[in-house]
Design a protein around this motif. Structure first.
Motif, PDB file in Angstrom:
ATOM      1  N   ARG A  19       0.826  -1.274   0.130  1.00 32.48           N
ATOM      2  CA  ARG A  19       0.091   0.031   0.021  1.00 32.48           C
ATOM      3  C   ARG A  19       0.811   1.287  -0.078  1.00 32.48           C
ATOM      4  NH1 ARG A  19      -4.476   2.474   4.155  1.00 32.48           N
ATOM      5  NH2 ARG A  19      -2.936   3.118   5.451  1.00 32.48           N
ATOM      6  N   LEU A  20       0.482   2.064  -1.040  1.00 30.11           N
ATOM      7  CA  LEU A  20       1.293   3.196  -1.124  1.00 30.11           C
ATOM      8  C   LEU A  20       0.514   4.393  -0.402  1.00 30.11           C
ATOM      9  CD1 LEU A  20       2.825   3.232  -4.692  1.00 30.11           C
ATOM     10  CD2 LEU A  20       3.987   2.185  -2.750  1.00 30.11           C
ATOM     11  N   SER A  21       1.316   5.340   0.134  1.00 28.60           N
ATOM     12  CA  SER A  21       0.672   6.591   0.591  1.00 28.60           C
ATOM     13  C   SER A  21       1.141   7.680   0.061  1.00 28.60           C
ATOM     14  CB  SER A  21       0.777   6.635   2.207  1.00 28.60           C
ATOM     15  OG  SER A  21      -0.217   5.407   2.839  1.00 28.60           O
ATOM     16  N   CYS A  22       0.438   8.725   0.046  1.00 24.72           N
ATOM     17  CA  CYS A  22       1.010  10.221  -0.386  1.00 24.72           C
ATOM     18  C   CYS A  22       0.167  11.132   0.538  1.00 24.72           C
ATOM     19  CB  CYS A  22       0.509  10.333  -1.767  1.00 24.72           C
ATOM     20  SG  CYS A  22       0.994  11.993  -2.511  1.00 24.72           S
ATOM     21  N   ALA A  23       1.140  12.004   1.220  1.00 22.74           N
ATOM     22  CA  ALA A  23       0.802  12.842   2.043  1.00 22.74           C
ATOM     23  C   ALA A  23       0.727  14.342   1.370  1.00 22.74           C
ATOM     24  CB  ALA A  23       1.517  12.693   3.477  1.00 22.74           C
ATOM     25  N   ALA A  24      -0.300  14.855   1.465  1.00 22.26           N
ATOM     26  CA  ALA A  24      -0.149  16.282   0.682  1.00 22.26           C
ATOM     27  C   ALA A  24      -0.327  17.552   1.734  1.00 22.26           C
ATOM     28  CB  ALA A  24      -1.481  16.442  -0.436  1.00 22.26           C
ATOM     29  N   SER A  25       0.559  18.580   1.368  1.00 21.30           N
ATOM     30  CA  SER A  25       0.272  19.646   2.208  1.00 21.30           C
ATOM     31  C   SER A  25       0.587  20.906   1.293  1.00 21.30           C
ATOM     32  CB  SER A  25       1.697  19.711   3.333  1.00 21.30           C
ATOM     33  OG  SER A  25       2.761  19.820   2.700  1.00 21.30           O
ATOM     34  N   GLY A  26       0.263  22.272   1.876  1.00 22.63           N
ATOM     35  CA  GLY A  26       0.583  23.199   0.876  1.00 22.63           C
ATOM     36  C   GLY A  26      -0.834  23.972   0.484  1.00 22.63           C
ATOM     37  N   ARG A  27      -1.824  23.143   0.191  1.00 28.11           N
ATOM     38  CA  ARG A  27      -3.011  23.810  -0.376  1.00 28.11           C
ATOM     39  C   ARG A  27      -4.295  22.977   0.165  1.00 28.11           C
ATOM     40  NH1 ARG A  27      -3.162  22.658  -7.054  1.00 28.11           N
ATOM     41  NH2 ARG A  27      -3.415  20.501  -6.785  1.00 28.11           N
ATOM     42  N   THR A  28      -5.211  23.462  -0.260  1.00 26.48           N
ATOM     43  CA  THR A  28      -6.533  22.599   0.253  1.00 26.48           C
ATOM     44  C   THR A  28      -6.701  21.397  -0.678  1.00 26.48           C
ATOM     45  OG1 THR A  28      -7.867  24.653   0.637  1.00 26.48           O
ATOM     46  CG2 THR A  28      -9.188  22.897   0.428  1.00 26.48           C
ATOM     47  N   PHE A  29      -6.287  20.127   0.015  1.00 24.39           N
ATOM     48  CA  PHE A  29      -6.138  19.114  -0.666  1.00 24.39           C
ATOM     49  C   PHE A  29      -7.429  18.461  -1.216  1.00 24.39           C
ATOM     50  CE2 PHE A  29      -4.653  14.735  -1.364  1.00 24.39           C
ATOM     51  CZ  PHE A  29      -5.638  13.827  -0.843  1.00 24.39           C
ATOM     52  N   SER A  30      -8.400  18.710  -0.408  1.00 22.74           N
ATOM     53  CA  SER A  30      -9.835  18.133  -0.590  1.00 22.74           C
ATOM     54  C   SER A  30     -10.641  18.545  -1.871  1.00 22.74           C
ATOM     55  CB  SER A  30     -10.602  18.138   0.931  1.00 22.74           C
ATOM     56  OG  SER A  30     -11.226  19.399   0.660  1.00 22.74           O
ATOM     57  N   ILE A  31     -10.198  19.557  -2.534  1.00 21.80           N
ATOM     58  CA  ILE A  31     -11.171  20.064  -3.602  1.00 21.80           C
ATOM     59  C   ILE A  31     -10.284  19.854  -5.093  1.00 21.80           C
ATOM     60  CG2 ILE A  31     -12.051  21.963  -2.314  1.00 21.80           C
ATOM     61  CD1 ILE A  31     -10.189  23.878  -3.552  1.00 21.80           C
ATOM     62  N   TYR A  32      -9.121  18.869  -4.972  1.00 19.31           N
ATOM     63  CA  TYR A  32      -8.719  18.753  -6.247  1.00 19.31           C
ATOM     64  C   TYR A  32      -8.341  17.259  -6.169  1.00 19.31           C
ATOM     65  CZ  TYR A  32      -6.623  23.419  -6.246  1.00 19.31           C
ATOM     66  OH  TYR A  32      -6.345  24.847  -6.269  1.00 19.31           O
ATOM     67  N   PRO A  33      -8.511  16.597  -7.471  1.00 16.60           N
ATOM     68  CA  PRO A  33      -8.395  15.467  -7.949  1.00 16.60           C
ATOM     69  C   PRO A  33      -6.805  14.952  -7.728  1.00 16.60           C
ATOM     70  CG  PRO A  33      -8.409  16.516  -9.958  1.00 16.60           C
ATOM     71  CD  PRO A  33      -8.668  17.559  -8.979  1.00 16.60           C
ATOM     72  N   MET A  34      -6.738  13.661  -7.639  1.00 18.48           N
ATOM     73  CA  MET A  34      -5.315  12.983  -7.378  1.00 18.48           C
ATOM     74  C   MET A  34      -5.104  11.971  -8.407  1.00 18.48           C
ATOM     75  SD  MET A  34      -3.747  14.837  -5.059  1.00 18.48           S
ATOM     76  CE  MET A  34      -2.388  13.817  -4.407  1.00 18.48           C
ATOM     77  N   GLY A  35      -3.772  11.751  -8.679  1.00 18.71           N
ATOM     78  CA  GLY A  35      -3.340  10.487  -9.463  1.00 18.71           C
ATOM     79  C   GLY A  35      -2.164   9.853  -9.230  1.00 18.71           C
ATOM     80  N   TRP A  36      -2.085   8.562  -9.567  1.00 19.30           N
ATOM     81  CA  TRP A  36      -0.615   7.818  -9.534  1.00 19.30           C
ATOM     82  C   TRP A  36      -0.397   7.493 -10.768  1.00 19.30           C
ATOM     83  CZ3 TRP A  36       2.120   6.936  -4.944  1.00 19.30           C
ATOM     84  CH2 TRP A  36       1.329   7.105  -3.645  1.00 19.30           C
ATOM     85  N   PHE A  37       1.157   7.809 -10.826  1.00 19.36           N
ATOM     86  CA  PHE A  37       1.453   7.418 -12.133  1.00 19.36           C
ATOM     87  C   PHE A  37       2.837   6.437 -11.702  1.00 19.36           C
ATOM     88  CE2 PHE A  37      -0.271  10.115 -15.392  1.00 19.36           C
ATOM     89  CZ  PHE A  37      -0.903  10.732 -14.550  1.00 19.36           C
ATOM     90  N   ARG A  38       3.427   5.752 -12.667  1.00 16.19           N
ATOM     91  CA  ARG A  38       4.690   4.954 -12.659  1.00 16.19           C
ATOM     92  C   ARG A  38       5.732   5.139 -13.746  1.00 16.19           C
ATOM     93  NH1 ARG A  38       1.800  -0.970 -12.632  1.00 16.19           N
ATOM     94  NH2 ARG A  38       1.432  -1.151 -14.971  1.00 16.19           N
ATOM     95  N   GLN A  39       6.977   5.010 -13.447  1.00 15.01           N
ATOM     96  CA  GLN A  39       8.039   4.909 -14.504  1.00 15.01           C
ATOM     97  C   GLN A  39       8.617   3.644 -14.225  1.00 15.01           C
ATOM     98  OE1 GLN A  39      10.484   8.442 -14.956  1.00 15.01           O
ATOM     99  NE2 GLN A  39      10.869   7.917 -17.004  1.00 15.01           N
ATOM    100  N   PRO A  40       8.329   2.539 -15.317  1.00 18.33           N
ATOM    101  CA  PRO A  40       9.171   1.332 -15.178  1.00 18.33           C
ATOM    102  C   PRO A  40      10.756   1.651 -15.600  1.00 18.33           C
ATOM    103  CG  PRO A  40       6.944   1.089 -16.223  1.00 18.33           C
ATOM    104  CD  PRO A  40       7.270   2.569 -16.073  1.00 18.33           C
ATOM    105  N   PRO A  41      11.619   0.802 -15.480  1.00 15.58           N
ATOM    106  CA  PRO A  41      12.939   1.013 -15.711  1.00 15.58           C
ATOM    107  C   PRO A  41      13.108   1.176 -17.453  1.00 15.58           C
ATOM    108  CG  PRO A  41      12.747  -0.753 -14.255  1.00 15.58           C
ATOM    109  CD  PRO A  41      11.318  -0.391 -14.756  1.00 15.58           C
ATOM    110  N   GLY A  42      13.695   2.285 -17.740  1.00 10.19           N
ATOM    111  CA  GLY A  42      13.845   2.386 -19.415  1.00 10.19           C
ATOM    112  C   GLY A  42      12.535   2.644 -20.190  1.00 10.19           C
TER     113      GLY A  42
END
Length: 126
Positions: A19-42
């Motif tokens: 389970r990955l977690s991502c903690a956000a700070s610095g702006r109102t988190f709750s009104i923005y969508p969020m996403g996960w991306f990944r970069q495989p080797p190469g």
């Protein structure tokens, strides 16, 4: 400024879970969508999952549907990626990203995210 800090990556055997977690700070988190991306080797960065600002809408890459679940806890300013039935091809650096559109549904397009975390390595051994 907005900060996104991922955690939870590591080494796991094929078939395992993380389970990955991502903690956000610095702006109102709750009104923005969020996403996960990944970069495989190469390879280039690719979309994994997105979640709307309230959490009622989610979207997944075909390669992870039925195995990964994105969720968010707006009270904790945190977004999660539960990964199950992991495969070696899931090996990548995983990034969380904060969407740029208020009250948006989230997007598969990385250009619609304006803040990114530093990434966390996920390695799946066969």
């Amino acid at each position: 400024q907005v900060q996104l800090v991922e955690s939870g990556g590591g080494l796991v055997q094929a078939g395992g879970s993380l389970r990955l977690s991502c903690a956000a700070s610095g702006r109102t988190f709750s009104i923005y969508p969020m996403g996960w991306f990944r970069q495989p080797p190469g390879k280039e960065r690719e979309f994994v999952a997105a979640i709307s600002w309230k959490g009622g809408y989610t979207d997944y890459a075909d390669s992870v549907k039925g195995r990964f679940t994105i969720s968010r806890d707006n009270a904790k300013n945190t977004v999660y990626l539960q990964m199950s039935s992991l495969k070696p091809e899931d090996t990548a650096v995983y990034y969380c990203a904060a969407g740029s559109v208020r009250y948006g549904p989230g997007s598969e397009n990385f250009r619609e995210y304006d803040y990114w975390g530093q990434g966390t390595q996920v390695t799946v051994s066969s």
